[in-house]
Design a protein around this motif. Structure first.
Motif, PDB file in Angstrom:
ATOM      1  N   UNK A  12       0.868  -1.176   0.000  1.00  0.00           N
ATOM      2  CA  UNK A  12       0.000   0.000   0.000  1.00  0.00           C
ATOM      3  C   UNK A  12       0.905   1.227   0.000  1.00  0.00           C
ATOM      4  N   UNK A  13       0.328   2.374  -0.341  1.00  0.00           N
ATOM      5  CA  UNK A  13       1.108   3.597  -0.493  1.00  0.00           C
ATOM      6  C   UNK A  13       0.651   4.679   0.476  1.00  0.00           C
ATOM      7  N   UNK A  14       1.537   5.643   0.696  1.00  0.00           N
ATOM      8  CA  UNK A  14       1.184   6.883   1.382  1.00  0.00           C
ATOM      9  C   UNK A  14       1.527   8.062   0.473  1.00  0.00           C
ATOM     10  N   UNK A  15       0.868   9.180   0.703  1.00  0.00           N
ATOM     11  CA  UNK A  15       1.170  10.422  -0.013  1.00  0.00           C
ATOM     12  C   UNK A  15       1.289  11.531   1.029  1.00  0.00           C
ATOM     13  N   UNK A  16       2.492  12.042   1.199  1.00  0.00           N
ATOM     14  CA  UNK A  16       2.742  13.039   2.239  1.00  0.00           C
ATOM     15  C   UNK A  16       2.747  14.455   1.653  1.00  0.00           C
ATOM     16  N   UNK A  24       4.940  12.853 -10.321  1.00  0.00           N
ATOM     17  CA  UNK A  24       3.843  12.262 -11.083  1.00  0.00           C
ATOM     18  C   UNK A  24       2.526  12.994 -10.829  1.00  0.00           C
ATOM     19  N   UNK A  25       2.400  13.607  -9.667  1.00  0.00           N
ATOM     20  CA  UNK A  25       1.202  14.398  -9.383  1.00  0.00           C
ATOM     21  C   UNK A  25       1.284  15.747 -10.088  1.00  0.00           C
ATOM     22  N   UNK A  35      -4.259   4.131 -17.663  1.00  0.00           N
ATOM     23  CA  UNK A  35      -4.464   2.961 -16.819  1.00  0.00           C
ATOM     24  C   UNK A  35      -5.792   3.020 -16.087  1.00  0.00           C
ATOM     25  N   UNK A  36      -6.113   4.202 -15.575  1.00  0.00           N
ATOM     26  CA  UNK A  36      -7.364   4.407 -14.841  1.00  0.00           C
ATOM     27  C   UNK A  36      -7.746   5.874 -14.995  1.00  0.00           C
ATOM     28  N   UNK A  37      -8.864   6.159 -15.676  1.00  0.00           N
ATOM     29  CA  UNK A  37      -9.205   7.560 -15.967  1.00  0.00           C
ATOM     30  C   UNK A  37      -9.274   8.463 -14.739  1.00  0.00           C
ATOM     31  N   UNK A  38      -9.730   7.915 -13.608  1.00  0.00           N
ATOM     32  CA  UNK A  38      -9.829   8.746 -12.396  1.00  0.00           C
ATOM     33  C   UNK A  38      -8.674   8.496 -11.433  1.00  0.00           C
ATOM     34  N   UNK A  39      -7.533   8.080 -11.955  1.00  0.00           N
ATOM     35  CA  UNK A  39      -6.359   7.777 -11.130  1.00  0.00           C
ATOM     36  C   UNK A  39      -6.042   8.937 -10.184  1.00  0.00           C
ATOM     37  N   UNK A  40      -6.160  10.156 -10.683  1.00  0.00           N
ATOM     38  CA  UNK A  40      -5.738  11.299  -9.887  1.00  0.00           C
ATOM     39  C   UNK A  40      -6.738  11.694  -8.808  1.00  0.00           C
ATOM     40  N   UNK A  41      -7.830  10.968  -8.699  1.00  0.00           N
ATOM     41  CA  UNK A  41      -8.707  11.173  -7.543  1.00  0.00           C
ATOM     42  C   UNK A  41      -7.997  10.775  -6.254  1.00  0.00           C
ATOM     43  N   UNK A  42      -6.963   9.933  -6.381  1.00  0.00           N
ATOM     44  CA  UNK A  42      -6.202   9.509  -5.207  1.00  0.00           C
ATOM     45  C   UNK A  42      -4.990  10.389  -4.937  1.00  0.00           C
ATOM     46  N   UNK A  43      -4.764  11.399  -5.755  1.00  0.00           N
ATOM     47  CA  UNK A  43      -3.572  12.245  -5.627  1.00  0.00           C
ATOM     48  C   UNK A  43      -3.807  13.334  -4.591  1.00  0.00           C
ATOM     49  N   UNK A  44      -3.892  12.913  -3.357  1.00  0.00           N
ATOM     50  CA  UNK A  44      -4.113  13.827  -2.240  1.00  0.00           C
ATOM     51  C   UNK A  44      -3.407  13.255  -1.018  1.00  0.00           C
ATOM     52  N   UNK A 258      -4.872   3.572  -4.471  1.00  0.00           N
ATOM     53  CA  UNK A 258      -5.321   3.529  -5.865  1.00  0.00           C
ATOM     54  C   UNK A 258      -6.468   2.546  -6.051  1.00  0.00           C
ATOM     55  N   UNK A 259      -6.292   1.307  -5.623  1.00  0.00           N
ATOM     56  CA  UNK A 259      -7.355   0.328  -5.858  1.00  0.00           C
ATOM     57  C   UNK A 259      -8.585   0.571  -5.004  1.00  0.00           C
ATOM     58  N   UNK A 260      -8.478   1.437  -3.996  1.00  0.00           N
ATOM     59  CA  UNK A 260      -9.678   1.794  -3.245  1.00  0.00           C
ATOM     60  C   UNK A 260     -10.630   2.619  -4.104  1.00  0.00           C
ATOM     61  N   UNK A 261     -10.139   3.174  -5.202  1.00  0.00           N
ATOM     62  CA  UNK A 261     -11.024   3.844  -6.154  1.00  0.00           C
ATOM     63  C   UNK A 261     -11.942   2.844  -6.849  1.00  0.00           C
ATOM     64  N   UNK A 262     -11.592   1.560  -6.771  1.00  0.00           N
ATOM     65  CA  UNK A 262     -12.312   0.524  -7.503  1.00  0.00           C
ATOM     66  C   UNK A 262     -13.109  -0.417  -6.611  1.00  0.00           C
ATOM     67  N   UNK A 263     -12.586  -0.698  -5.417  1.00  0.00           N
ATOM     68  CA  UNK A 263     -13.353  -1.539  -4.485  1.00  0.00           C
ATOM     69  C   UNK A 263     -12.959  -1.241  -3.058  1.00  0.00           C
ATOM     70  N   UNK A 264     -13.931  -1.434  -2.140  1.00  0.00           N
ATOM     71  CA  UNK A 264     -13.670  -1.221  -0.727  1.00  0.00           C
ATOM     72  C   UNK A 264     -13.017  -2.470  -0.141  1.00  0.00           C
ATOM     73  N   UNK A 265     -12.557  -2.365   1.088  1.00  0.00           N
ATOM     74  CA  UNK A 265     -11.808  -3.452   1.697  1.00  0.00           C
ATOM     75  C   UNK A 265     -12.571  -4.750   1.800  1.00  0.00           C
TER      76      UNK A 265
END
Length: 305
Positions: A12-16, A24-25, A35-44, A258-265
């Protein structure tokens, strides 16, 4: 739902943000939105507390964080160590390296001072299609300077997370064979580029060939990103990969955020569990936790270390 299995999230990743810069952001390469059109929804900003909130409800007892393209990899690793010291997680970290860099020895020396760093990686993903080029160059595996750098990683006793597409796997055989005492973690199930029936067969063949090296372990991060989220979408790929490597050489991973944009835990775990429903309970324990604890040198479940 896996209520009694010890789950180790092996990736898993962190973004500080805003404390670290992430090129990349800032630059938004098209390969990521391809790869994923809404990839940057996780760029926070995404810190350990955010990760724990996203895996709340599933029995994750440890996690392995992975570098996420920060401009200063050492600063990222130091911050992750501070997080581990302050809040108790992550339990291990895969730090960034550039093996062809003149300051590699200094970077590795800094990592030796950070107990959380157990592995390193450098993106090697390369394909004919420019939209799939996530690495900087396509010739690393044959570059003498890069290979000299790998010797330093091996001498440091670090795990190497290998980021290649399945069509690059044959080119990695010589490297893997040359360093039998180094553990190679093949990320993203050997990322098949071609998801057709013919592509599946080629991926199986390539995965089978690399599985013959006993120092290679397979990690299952990003499966929603690559295949989709339904049982029909992931089932044959997950079952085939575990069948080739064996559960003792396979590791579950979320690839959050990133994959949380696609499915929950809960959906993630229950879908993977369903794909492996025929796996005996002891092998499920290996897949979901014990293999990652061994590979990334984590304490046994329930052991504070």
């Amino acid at each position: 739902m896996l209520c009694e299995v010890d789950i180790v999230d092996a990736h898993q990743h962190f973004i500080n943000l805003p404390d670290l810069a992430y090129p990349w952001i800032d630059n938004r390469p098209t390969a990521l939105t391809a790869l994923l059109p809404n990839y940057y929804d996780a760029a926070r900003r995404y810190v350990p507390q955010d990760y724990r909130a996203q895996v709340d409800g599933i029995p994750v007892t440890a996690s392995v964080a992975c570098e996420f393209g920060a401009a200063d990899g050492v600063a990222e690793a130091i911050w992750v160590q501070e997080c581990a010291d302050r809040v108790g997680g992550p339990d291990a970290f895969i730090a960034a390296v550039q093996l062809e860099s003149a300051d590699l020895a200094g970077v590795l020396a800094r990592y030796r001072d950070l107990p959380v760093v157990q592995a390193v990686r450098q993106p090697l993903y390369w394909a004919d299609d420019p939209a799939k080029r996530l690495g900087a160059r396509g010739d690393y595996l044959s570059d003498p300077d890069w290979l000299c750098g790998f010797e330093k990683v091996a001498e440091a006793g670090l795990v190497w997370d290998l980021l290649v597409y399945d069509e690059q796997l044959p080119d990695a055989h010589e490297l893997i064979a040359a360093f039998p005492d180094t553990t190679f973690v093949l990320e993203a199930v050997g990322w098949p580029v071609d998801l057709t029936a013919e592509g599946f067969s080629r991926w199986e063949e390539r995965l089978g060939a690399v599985s013959r090296f006993p120092n290679v372990v397979l990690k299952f991060q990003g499966i929603a990103l690559i295949f989709g989220t339904s049982l029909d979408a992931i089932g044959r790929w997950v079952r085939a990969a575990v069948g080739i490597f064996g559960a003792g050489r396979c590791m579950f991973a979320s690839h959050y955020p990133i994959d949380h944009l696609l499915w929950d835990g809960e959906t993630m775990v229950s879908t993977v569990e369903a794909a492996l429903a025929d796996l005996p309970s002891d092998e499920q324990a290996l897949f979901f936790g014990e293999t990652a604890r061994r590979v990334y040198r984590l304490p046994a479940a329930g052991d504070p270390g």
